[in-house]
Design an enzyme around this catalytic site. Structure first.
Site, mmCIF file in Angstrom:
data_model
loop_
_atom_site.group_PDB
_atom_site.id
_atom_site.type_symbol
_atom_site.label_atom_id
_atom_site.label_comp_id
_atom_site.label_asym_id
_atom_site.label_seq_id
_atom_site.Cartn_x
_atom_site.Cartn_y
_atom_site.Cartn_z
ATOM 1 N N LYS A 52 0.865 5.251 14.322
ATOM 2 C CA LYS A 52 0.345 6.629 14.314
ATOM 3 C C LYS A 52 -0.250 6.971 15.669
ATOM 4 C CE LYS A 52 -0.291 6.452 9.376
ATOM 5 N NZ LYS A 52 -1.131 6.063 8.239
ATOM 6 N N GLN A 96 -7.083 5.373 6.290
ATOM 7 C CA GLN A 96 -5.972 4.449 6.044
ATOM 8 C C GLN A 96 -6.227 3.655 4.763
ATOM 9 O OE1 GLN A 96 -3.087 4.212 8.022
ATOM 10 N NE2 GLN A 96 -2.411 2.944 6.300
ATOM 11 N N ASP A 119 -3.421 14.119 5.250
ATOM 12 C CA ASP A 119 -2.676 13.226 4.366
ATOM 13 C C ASP A 119 -2.407 13.888 3.009
ATOM 14 O OD1 ASP A 119 -1.535 10.818 4.878
ATOM 15 O OD2 ASP A 119 -3.368 9.629 4.649
#
Ligand code: NAD
Length: 283
Positions: A52, A96, A119
């Site tokens: 990322k 994450q 997300d």
């Protein structure tokens, strides 16, 4: 012989287009920035976060990483999220997963401001998706629909079978393809006779997390196969949920692993981050 849906190439094209947009923003002194929080030292997560960060670098999205020890308290994690919610320079926040027990990831996702939730895991974004309002769509499902779109595969009127009902893949993929007028069936660990359900599929999305779960005898000729799975086989090599060797000859389109859904996930994260930045700057 199936057409291979080249996620790697498509993701590259998306990143290039995004870079053009980011360059224009930066000229206007608008700087998109992604904040990534990682708790503990999960090896796979470290690889994902590195990828990322690389993608952000390539596109020109600023990147700030917050590495927290695995014994951090929930209170401290929520405090950090609150701080990032309030920081004007941060466009998007990504936590994450997984995070170590006993931390509660749902509570953490709920805390992320839905306007920075790149997300798409905050309940506001999930709810908006369910009722067909514009929202941040979680990156893997977004990547799946983008791939179908790019290859002119229209789900309308098609039998869509999804294997897996997780909140991050199976359920949102189902909602997206339903919104595109697919006839969606979601299978899971309690579904009886999955093989016969799969044989009805015009479009099959595998998000199970079991290597080679879908085999050639489970699909019909002409099926479009999207393999979301990222697993390791006995030799430690990356593989999907689909047994490519036996399924590919019967499919009309198929995604490989690696080089399919994986790169698309990161590209869509970048896209969400840019969207967040533009919205926050009324652009
Ligand atoms: P998960 O473990 O949360 O969910 C798996 C789902 O599969 C569950 O809904 C479960 O009911 C179902 N399932 C399990 N065993 C089954 C069986 N025997 N028969 C039928 N259904 C069964 O997993 P997830 O987070 O949704 O991820 C699924 C896969 O996708 C994993 O391999 C993961 O690594 C991969 N993944 C890839 C990306 C990407 O960027 N490509 C992103 C997220 C997840």
């Amino acid at each position: 012989m199936a057409i291979i849906i080249d996620g790697k190439e498509l993701a590259k094209k998306i990143r290039q287009d995004l870079k053009v947009e980011v360059d224009k923003l930066r000229e206007k002194k608008v700087y998109p920035k992604l904040a990534v929080i990682m708790v503990g030292e999960d090896k796979a997560s470290q690889v994902y976060v590195r990828n990322k960060s690389k993608a952000c670098n390539e596109i020109g999205i600023d990147f700030e990483e917050f590495l927290l020890p695995s014994n951090i308290t929930m209170e401290k994690l929520l405090e950090l999220i609150e701080e990032l919610n309030n920081r004007k320079d941060i466009s998007g926040i990504l936590l994450q997963s997984p995070i170590p027990k006993p931390l509660n990831i749902r509570e953490a996702f709920n805390k992320i401001d839905y306007r920075k939730d790149v997300d798409g895991f905050n309940p506001i974004n999930v709810g908006k998706l369910a009722i067909g309002e514009k929202s941040f769509i979680s990156c893997t499902p977004y990547g799946v629909v983008k791939m179908l779109e790019e290859y002119n595969i229209n789900p309308e009127g098609k039998n869509v079978v999804i294997i897996g009902r997780s909140n991050i893949v199976g359920k949102p993929v189902g909602m997206l393809l339903l919104a595109e007028n697919g006839t969606v069936i979601t299978c899971h660990s309690k579904t009886k006779d999955i093989a016969s359900v799969c044989r009805e599929a015009d479009i099959l999305v595998a998000a199970v997390g079991i290597p080679k779960f879908i085999t050639g005898d489970m699909v019909s000729d002409g099926v479009v196969v999207i393999d979301v799975g990222i697993n390791r086989n006995e030799e430690g090599k990356l593989c999907g949920d689909v047994d490519f060797e036996s399924v590919e000859p019967k499919a009309s389109y198929i995604t490989p692993v690696p080089g399919g859904v994986g790169p698309m996930t990161i590209a869509m994260l970048m896209k969400n981050c840019l969207t967040a930045c533009k919205k926050q700057n009324n652009l």
